[in-house]
Design an enzyme around this catalytic site. Structure first.
Site, PDB file in Angstrom:
ATOM      1  CB  CYS A   3      -5.593   4.165   2.242  1.00 29.83           C
ATOM      2  SG  CYS A   3      -5.883   5.570   1.347  1.00 29.83           S
ATOM      3  CG  ASN A   6      -2.483   9.714  -0.587  1.00 34.27           C
ATOM      4  OD1 ASN A   6      -1.729  10.509  -0.935  1.00 34.27           O
ATOM      5  ND2 ASN A   6      -2.446   9.564   0.749  1.00 34.27           N
ATOM      6  CB  CYS A   8     -11.063   8.176   1.781  1.00 30.81           C
ATOM      7  SG  CYS A   8     -11.955   8.618   0.230  1.00 30.81           S
ATOM      8  NE  ARG A   9      -9.340   3.376   2.764  1.00 33.38           N
ATOM      9  CZ  ARG A   9      -9.094   2.191   2.318  1.00 33.38           C
ATOM     10  NH1 ARG A   9      -9.215   1.003   3.109  1.00 33.38           N
ATOM     11  NH2 ARG A   9      -8.599   2.150   1.236  1.00 33.38           N
ATOM     12  CB  SER A  10      -3.630   7.270   3.481  1.00 32.79           C
ATOM     13  OG  SER A  10      -3.738   7.867   2.497  1.00 32.79           O
ATOM     14  CG  ASP A 128     -12.650   2.283   0.083  1.00 26.51           C
ATOM     15  OD1 ASP A 128     -12.660   3.348   0.266  1.00 26.51           O
ATOM     16  OD2 ASP A 128     -12.233   1.745  -1.161  1.00 26.51           O
TER      17      ASP A 128
END
Ligand code: 4NP
Length: 158
Positions: A3, A6, A8-10, A128
């Site tokens: 993401c 690095n 939150c999402r990934s 995001d």
């Protein structure tokens, strides 16, 4: 899993894939990175961590930035949005690198028919959630879980 930051999402996607792969006995090595260096060395975003922990996933994470060398360590480079895709593709050195880049959500069986370069490609985005309310992190987790289920099913077929 890639993401922007690095945090939150990934890392959430890595946590889900790591835990579900182990539960299913699938031999999958998981890592994650961000295309930006803003948060290198930091732990996960507290809200992201809380949401995946509350859902039962256990995963340690320290943020790092994506580098071209990471293509060599990965069979798949799974991105969350269009900007992640263009940022990692800019670092691709040859066609083998390019072929590893996919939207994570392209493994969601309901979205697998969508052409990632076609007009519906926005449906493949994991948005995001940074700085957004918990509900948006929970929505991201649900997208990730559907996609990781599909990914593990597709790996089981190969
Ligand atoms: P992520 O979220 O890409 O899902 O980790 C973000 C984290 C940090 C920033 C942007 C997005 N930031 O601009 O610092």
């Amino acid at each position: 899993m890639v993401c922007l930051g690095n945090i939150c999402r990934s890392p959430m996607a890595a946590a889900v894939l790591d835990n579900l792969a182990r539960q299913q006995g699938a031999d999958v090595a998981v890592s994650s990175a961000g295309t930006a260096d803003y948060h290198v060395g930091e732990g996960p975003n507290p809200m992201s961590h809380r949401v995946w922990s509350d859902a039962g996933y256990r995963y340690d994470h320290t943020a790092r930035q994506f580098t071209a060398a990471m293509f060599d360590e990965a069979d798949l480079v799974l991105v969350m949005d269009e900007s992640n895709a263009s940022n990692v593709l800019r670092l691709a050195r040859h066609d083998i690198d390019v072929a590893k880049v996919r939207y994570l959500r392209s493994y969601d069986p309901d979205l697998a028919h969508i052409d990632p370069s076609g007009p519906q490609r926005g449906a493949l985005v994991v948005p995001d959630p940074w700085g957004r309310p918990r509900a948006e992190f929970e929505a991201v987790l649900a997208m990730i879980e559907r996609s990781v289920d599909g990914l593990l099913a597709s790996l089981a077929e190969t």
